[in-house]
Design a protein around this motif. Structure first.
Motif, PDB file in Angstrom:
ATOM      1  N   UNK A   1     -17.533   5.635  -1.366  1.00 33.44           N
ATOM      2  CA  UNK A   1     -16.756   5.119  -0.233  1.00 33.44           C
ATOM      3  C   UNK A   1     -17.458   3.923   0.405  1.00 33.44           C
ATOM      4  N   UNK A   2     -18.784   3.975   0.486  1.00 33.49           N
ATOM      5  CA  UNK A   2     -19.521   2.858   1.056  1.00 33.49           C
ATOM      6  C   UNK A   2     -19.334   1.598   0.220  1.00 33.49           C
ATOM      7  N   UNK A   3     -19.404   1.772  -1.096  1.00 30.18           N
ATOM      8  CA  UNK A   3     -19.203   0.610  -1.968  1.00 30.18           C
ATOM      9  C   UNK A   3     -17.778   0.089  -1.857  1.00 30.18           C
ATOM     10  N   UNK A   4     -16.826   1.000  -1.746  1.00 23.59           N
ATOM     11  CA  UNK A   4     -15.434   0.584  -1.592  1.00 23.59           C
ATOM     12  C   UNK A   4     -15.222  -0.172  -0.288  1.00 23.59           C
ATOM     13  N   UNK A   5     -15.964   0.214   0.766  1.00 20.76           N
ATOM     14  CA  UNK A   5     -15.851  -0.483   2.050  1.00 20.76           C
ATOM     15  C   UNK A   5     -16.313  -1.928   1.919  1.00 20.76           C
ATOM     16  N   UNK A   6     -17.398  -2.155   1.200  1.00 20.47           N
ATOM     17  CA  UNK A   6     -17.886  -3.516   0.991  1.00 20.47           C
ATOM     18  C   UNK A   6     -16.854  -4.324   0.214  1.00 20.47           C
ATOM     19  N   UNK A   7     -16.306  -3.733  -0.832  1.00 20.49           N
ATOM     20  CA  UNK A   7     -15.309  -4.431  -1.644  1.00 20.49           C
ATOM     21  C   UNK A   7     -14.079  -4.799  -0.805  1.00 20.49           C
ATOM     22  N   UNK A   8     -13.647  -3.870   0.047  1.00 16.76           N
ATOM     23  CA  UNK A   8     -12.475  -4.141   0.867  1.00 16.76           C
ATOM     24  C   UNK A   8     -12.760  -5.223   1.898  1.00 16.76           C
ATOM     25  N   UNK A   9     -13.946  -5.201   2.492  1.00 19.84           N
ATOM     26  CA  UNK A   9     -14.292  -6.241   3.451  1.00 19.84           C
ATOM     27  C   UNK A   9     -14.309  -7.606   2.778  1.00 19.84           C
ATOM     28  N   UNK A  10     -14.915  -7.677   1.605  1.00 19.55           N
ATOM     29  CA  UNK A  10     -14.940  -8.955   0.884  1.00 19.55           C
ATOM     30  C   UNK A  10     -13.515  -9.439   0.605  1.00 19.55           C
ATOM     31  N   UNK A  11     -12.640  -8.499   0.280  1.00 19.12           N
ATOM     32  CA  UNK A  11     -11.248  -8.840  -0.031  1.00 19.12           C
ATOM     33  C   UNK A  11     -10.526  -9.441   1.168  1.00 19.12           C
ATOM     34  N   UNK A  12     -10.714  -8.844   2.351  1.00 17.21           N
ATOM     35  CA  UNK A  12      -9.947  -9.315   3.515  1.00 17.21           C
ATOM     36  C   UNK A  12     -10.600 -10.506   4.205  1.00 17.21           C
ATOM     37  N   UNK A  13     -11.701 -11.021   3.628  1.00 21.90           N
ATOM     38  CA  UNK A  13     -12.218 -12.302   4.111  1.00 21.90           C
ATOM     39  C   UNK A  13     -11.556 -13.477   3.415  1.00 21.90           C
ATOM     40  N   UNK A  14     -10.888 -13.205   2.301  1.00 26.64           N
ATOM     41  CA  UNK A  14     -10.244 -14.286   1.560  1.00 26.64           C
ATOM     42  C   UNK A  14      -9.087 -14.866   2.378  1.00 26.64           C
ATOM     43  N   UNK A  15      -8.900 -16.190   2.330  1.00 24.52           N
ATOM     44  CA  UNK A  15      -7.859 -16.823   3.151  1.00 24.52           C
ATOM     45  C   UNK A  15      -6.472 -16.205   2.977  1.00 24.52           C
ATOM     46  N   UNK A  16      -6.128 -15.817   1.756  1.00 24.24           N
ATOM     47  CA  UNK A  16      -4.785 -15.278   1.514  1.00 24.24           C
ATOM     48  C   UNK A  16      -4.601 -13.884   2.092  1.00 24.24           C
ATOM     49  N   UNK A  17      -5.701 -13.175   2.355  1.00 25.03           N
ATOM     50  CA  UNK A  17      -5.609 -11.807   2.885  1.00 25.03           C
ATOM     51  C   UNK A  17      -6.424 -11.635   4.166  1.00 25.03           C
ATOM     52  N   UNK A  18      -6.668 -12.732   4.837  1.00 30.45           N
ATOM     53  CA  UNK A  18      -7.559 -12.732   5.997  1.00 30.45           C
ATOM     54  C   UNK A  18      -7.070 -11.753   7.064  1.00 30.45           C
ATOM     55  N   UNK A  19      -7.920 -10.779   7.395  1.00 31.79           N
ATOM     56  CA  UNK A  19      -7.538  -9.723   8.344  1.00 31.79           C
ATOM     57  C   UNK A  19      -8.643  -9.550   9.378  1.00 31.79           C
ATOM     58  N   UNK A  20      -8.622 -10.339  10.431  1.00 32.79           N
ATOM     59  CA  UNK A  20      -9.655 -10.217  11.461  1.00 32.79           C
ATOM     60  C   UNK A  20      -9.455  -8.965  12.302  1.00 32.79           C
ATOM     61  N   UNK A  21     -10.507  -8.531  12.964  1.00 35.56           N
ATOM     62  CA  UNK A  21     -10.425  -7.306  13.762  1.00 35.56           C
ATOM     63  C   UNK A  21      -9.455  -7.467  14.920  1.00 35.56           C
ATOM     64  N   UNK A  22      -9.277  -8.690  15.417  1.00 37.86           N
ATOM     65  CA  UNK A  22      -8.323  -8.908  16.508  1.00 37.86           C
ATOM     66  C   UNK A  22      -6.897  -8.597  16.067  1.00 37.86           C
TER      67      UNK A  22
END
Length: 605
Positions: A258-279
Motif C-alpha cells: 500500500x505504501x508503494x501504491x501511495x507513491x505511485x498514485x502521488x506521482x500520477x496525480x502530479x502529471x499535468x493531465x491528472x493534476x489533483x491538488x489537495x485544495x
C-alpha cells in the motif's frame, strides 16, 4: 441521491464560506506554476536543493523529467504509531525511483504522545502542538522544490496539523501514508477493569503497569477508537489516502504494498493531465463527509475542534451547529472501544471503512461526487478492500462484502446502534459544549445533581481518596480552556468517575477542557464555551448549585435564577503553575491569542 438534511447543511456551509473559500482558492491559483518546480529555481537554489542527493537523482531533478516528491514526517521512536516511519523514507524513495520520480525528506514535525503526557504538565502543550506542526509543515515545504507531498503522521494533533500545513500549499498534490494499528493485545474490557481496581486501591502499580503494557505492546497505533484512529477514518473518508489503507498492521506485506501504491498514485496525480491538488480534494462536500464519518463511528470529540480548524485552513467555515444538525440524521453504526468492547482490528475485520462507506453512500449520507487522491472517480472506489496481488508485490482492490462480518461491531444503516450520531451539542445558560453520547448507556444520558467546583483534576482525585464523593454530583472542572492552560485532556478523571457511576451514583463532568477520543461511559460536557478565563458563565457556578445535563434534549444549565446568576462575580484562578515549566513558558503567546473551542482553539485562523 444525497439526504436532504446533508444537502441542506452542505449548502449552508457553502454559502457561509463563499468569500473565504474564494480567497483561499485565489491564493492556491496564485501559487500554482506550470511545469516542474525546480525549473523555476536559480542555479544556486537548485544546487543547494540537490547537493546531498545521489547522482541519479540529481540528473533526474535537473532534467525535469519526473516529479520531485517531498516527504514530511512525524517520525519518532516514542510514539508506537510513528515508530514504523523510521524505515519509510528510503523505501518511499525507492518506490519513487520505480515511477521515474525522486523523493526527498522535506522536514520533520514534532509529534507528542498524549498517552505519555496524560495528567502531566506536558499535556498543556498538546493542543497547541497541532498549530506548531502546521507551521513546521509549512517550513518543510517552503523550499518550493516539490511537485507533490507525502505526509507521514497518524496520531492525535499530528494529522490535523499536517492537514492545516498542507492546505497552506493547496496547489500541491498530496497523499497521507499511514503505518497502521498494532495487533490486538489485552482486551479493552480487562484494561478498564484493572484501571478501576487501581483507582479503588484494590490493585497496585505493578498490576496496573502489567495490564497497560499488555494493551500497548508493539509498534502501531493504540487499538482503541480514540483520536489517532479517528484521524485515520477521517483522512480515508475524505479521500486523502488510499482506500482500505487506514487499518492494516505495520510490518506486513500488504502494508508495504500500500505504501508503494501511495507513491505511485502521488506521482500520477502530479502529471499535468491528472493534476489533483489537495485544495481540489478538501472541499465543503468533503468536510461534510468527514463530519458524517465522525458521527457514524462515534469518533473522537477532539475533532469538534480539529475539523473546524482544518476547514478554516481551506477557507471553509463549519460550526458545531452543522455537526449537531447532521447528527440528527446520521446513525451510529459502529461500536469500537470506548463505545464498545471491540478494538480497531476487530472493526477492520468486520468490514471496516469499506463496509461503513458503502452503507453511508447507499443511504445518501455521503457526497459520492467528490475528488480524492484517486482523482475524480468519487467515493465508490473507496468501497473496495485491498489485497496483495498473486505475486505478492502489489495491491489489487476488490468489492467489499455486502454484509457486516460482526454486527456487534459494525451495523448497516437499516439496523444501527442508534438513529442519532455519536456526538451531541449541549446549550443552556452555561454556554455551549459537546458531549460524546455513543459510549454512554441510556440511563446515564440525564443527570441533575449538585455541583462540585474544581480548578484542576487532581482536586477531585484527592477528594475521592478521602471518601468525600460517595454521592450524586456534577464535577465542574474549570480554567482548563485554551487561554487558561492550553486545554489539556482530563483523563485522570475517567477511572474515578467510572467507579462512582458503577456504585450507583449519578455523576457527570462539565469542563472547558477536553476528554477527547477515549471519552467513555461517564457523561462529560466538554469544550465549554466561552471558557472560564474569558468570563464564561462556568466561572459563576458555585458548590451546591444544581446542574442539569440532558444529552437527549441537548441541554446543559445551572438551575439558578437568571438575575442572580448575572449578578454573581466571576471566579478567579491562579494560573501561575501553568505558566512556566516543562516548556510552557514558550507557549505564553499562544495561550494569549488562542481562539475559543467553537473556533477550533487555534492561533492560526
Amino acid at each position: 441521491m444525497v439526504h436532504s438534511k446533508v444537502q441542506a447543511v452542505t449548502e449552508r456551509i457553502i454559502q457561509r464560506s463563499e468569500e473565504t473559500r474564494a480567497q483561499y482558492l485565489a491564493q492556491v491559483e496564485k501559487a500554482h506554476i506550470e511545469g516542474r518546480a525546480t525549473a523555476h529555481l536559480s542555479c544556486g537554489n537548485l544546487a543547494h536543493a540537490i547537493a546531498a542527493s545521489p547522482e541519479k537523482d540529481k540528473q533526474l531533478i535537473v532534467s525535469g523529467r519526473g516529479p520531485n516528491l517531498g516527504i514530511v514526517t512525524a517520525y519518532n521512536d516514542m510514539l508506537s504509531a510513528h515508530q514504523p516511519y523510521g524505515l519509510y523514507p528510503p523505501r518511499l524513495k525507492e518506490a519513487a525511483a520505480r515511477q521515474g520520480a525522486t523523493a526527498q525528506v522535506a522536514g520533520g514535525v514534532p509529534a507528542m504522545c498524549d498517552g505519555v503526557t496524560q495528567g502531566r504538565p506536558g499535556m498543556e502543550l498538546s493542543l497547541f502542538s497541532r498549530d506548531v506542526i502546521a507551521m513546521s509543515t509549512a517550513i518543510a515545504l517552503s523550499h518550493d522544490v516539490f511537485e507533490g507531498a507525502m505526509f507521514l503522521g497518524i496520531c492525535d494533533k499530528i494529522v490535523p496539523g499536517l492537514v492545516i500545513g498542507a492546505l497552506a500549499f493547496g496547489h500541491l498534490p498530496s497523499i497521507f501514508v499511514p503505518a497502521g494499528p498494532m495487533p490486538t493485545g489485552l482486551s479493552n474490557a480487562e484494561k478498564v477493569r484493572v484501571r478501576q481496581l487501581y483507582a479503588e486501591g484494590k490493585v497496585g502499580r505493578a498490576e496496573l503497569l502489567e495490564a497497560e503494557s499488555a494493551s500497548y505492546h508493539s509498534a502501531g497505533t493504540c487499538t482503541f477508537y480514540g483520536t489517532a484512529n479517528s484521524n485515520q477514518m477521517l483522512v480515508e473518508i475524505m479521500g486523502l489516502q488510499l482506500p482500505g489503507s487506514s487499518f492494516v498492521n505495520p510490518g506486513t506485506g500488504l502494508r508495504d504494498a500500500l505504501n508503494e501504491a501511495a507513491v505511485a498514485q502521488l506521482a500520477k496525480i502530479t502529471e499535468p493531465s491528472q493534476h489533483t491538488p489537495i485544495a481540489k480534494i478538501l472541499t465543503e462536500k468533503t468536510f461534510v463527509n468527514g463530519i458524517v464519518g465522525l458521527l457514524a463511528t462515534g469518533g473522537s470529540t477532539n475533532h469538534t475542534l480539529h475539523l473546524i480548524a482544518m476547514a478554516r485552513a481551506a477557507g471553509i467555515q463549519i460550526t458545531w451547529q452543522d455537526m449537531a444538525d447532521l447528527s440528527e440524521v446520521v446513525p451510529l453504526l459502529c461500536h469500537v472501544y470506548p463505545n464498545g468492547t471491540a478494538d480497531i482490528n476487530h472493526f477492520a475485520a468486520a468490514g471496516g471503512m469499506q463496509f461503513l462507506m458503502s452503507e453511508l453512500l447507499e443511504a445518501g449520507l455521503l457526497h459520492g461526487d467528490v475528488c480524492t487522491v484517486l482523482g475524480d472517480s468519487g467515493l465508490e472506489s473507496y468501497c473496495q478492500d485491498p489485497f496483495l496481488n498473486e505475486s505478492g508485490d502489489g495491491v489489487v482492490w476488490r468489492p467489499t462484502a455486502k454484509e457486516s462480518g460482526d454486527t456487534t461491531v459494525i451495523r448497516p444503516v437499516s439496523d444501527p446502534f442508534s438513529h442519532h450520531g455519536g456526538l451531541q451539542l449541549l446549550e443552556g445558560n452555561l454556554g455551549r459544549s459537546v458531549i460524546k453520547v455513543s459510549a454512554i448507556k441510556p440511563e446515564h444520558l440525564k443527570v441533575k445533581a449538585p455541583a462540585i467546583v474544581l480548578h484542576n483534576q487532581d482536586e477531585l482525585l484527592e477528594r475521592f481518596k478521602v471518601g468525600e464523593l460517595e454521592r450524586d454530583f456534577v464535577a465542574v472542572v474549570r480554567f482548563q480552556g485554551p487561554q487558561a492552560n492550553g486545554m489539556p485532556e482530563l483523563h485522570k478523571l475517567t477511572p474515578t468517575l467510572g467507579v462512582l457511576q458503577d456504585r450507583g451514583f449519578k455523576v457527570a463532568l462539565v469542563t472547558d477542557g477536553r476528554m477527547s477520543g477515549a471519552s467513555g461511559k461517564v457523561p462529560a460536557a466538554i469544550h465549554m464555551s466561552p471558557e472560564a478565563v474569558e468570563g464564561g458563565p462556568i466561572a459563576k457556578v458555585r458548590d451546591g448549585d444544581i446542574v442539569e445535563l440532558d444529552a437527549e434534549a441537548g441541554v446543559l444549565r445551572v438551575l439558578v435564577d437568571e438575575t442572580e446568576l448575572h449578578a454573581r462575580e466571576l471566579a478567579q484562578c491562579d494560573l501561575s503553575d501553568s505558566a512556566r515549566g516543562m516548556g510552557r513558558e514558550l507557549f505564553a503567546n499562544m495561550r494569549a491569542i488562542a481562539s475559543g473551542a467553537e473556533s477550533g482553539a487555534s492561533i492560526l485562523y
